[in-house]
Motif scaffolding. Structure first.
Motif, PDB file in Angstrom:
ATOM      1  N   TYR A 140       0.078  -3.587  -6.435  1.00 37.40           N
ATOM      2  CA  TYR A 140      -0.759  -4.727  -6.089  1.00 37.40           C
ATOM      3  C   TYR A 140      -0.588  -5.807  -7.154  1.00 37.40           C
ATOM      4  N   ALA A 199       0.816  -1.212   0.000  1.00 40.70           N
ATOM      5  CA  ALA A 199       0.000   0.000   0.000  1.00 40.70           C
ATOM      6  C   ALA A 199       0.851   1.265   0.000  1.00 40.70           C
ATOM      7  N   ASP A 249       1.728   1.759  -3.473  1.00 37.13           N
ATOM      8  CA  ASP A 249       0.574   1.677  -4.361  1.00 37.13           C
ATOM      9  C   ASP A 249       0.778   0.633  -5.456  1.00 37.13           C
TER      10      ASP A 249
END
Length: 171
Positions: free
Chosen positions: A86, A81, A84
């Motif tokens: 994933y 996170a 940013d």
């Protein structure tokens, strides 16, 4: 922005670059009752590019391994996170009985769970052969992201070019 301009090799490298510093993945299995179960598992890969596999140590007597034995289709999700970024990886999981591989991946953290070491009878090395992966790597600053989302809310058009997305097919 989709990474379609990247070659398969470049997308694979991007995948491993995003995963390499994330130690835990949410490992999702199909339970015998039909439900999906996710739990954090420690990724054992040591090199940036481990080819087409993810490696995990599991307890032979534990629910995650029982789920893998029931249905080998799994998903592992990685999230950073703060960066940013994933990643979602789908593949087929199964035991790997190669003692030299277990030994090569062994570490102090694994010893906390398996005090008898690589020869612990409860230890199983699980290999996830990656079939497909998707990644999202947001490059824009938080301020730029907020502006783009506010603009999208006003115009009714989704935000664009906030980062890179890509897909990797291994098979």
């Amino acid at each position: 922005m989709t990474d379609q301009a990247l070659s398969d090799t470049e997308r694979r490298h991007k995948l491993w670059t995003l995963i390499k510093d994330i130690k835990f993945g949410m490992f999702t299995t199909h339970h015998a009752n039909g439900h999906l179960h996710s739990r954090p598992m420690t990724l054992q890969n040591k090199d940036i590019d481990e080819g087409e596999s993810l490696w995990f140590f599991m307890s032979r007597s534990g629910d995650p391994y029982a789920d893998v034995a029931h249905s080998s289709q799994v998903n592992v999700v990685f999230a950073d996170a703060s960066a940013d970024s994933y990643v979602s990886v789908s593949g087929m999981a199964g035991p790997d009985e190669d003692r030299s591989r277990r030994q090569a991946l062994w570490n102090k953290a694994a010893e906390a769970w398996f005090p008898q070491g690589v020869d612990d009878p409860d230890l199983v090395l699980v290999r996830v052969r990656i079939s497909h992966a998707s990644y999202w790597d947001v490059k824009s600053s938080k301020l730029t992201q907020l502006y783009a989302m506010a603009k999208a809310a006003v115009t009714g058009k989704p935000p664009k070019d906030l980062g890179e997305t890509g897909e990797v097919r291994m098979k």
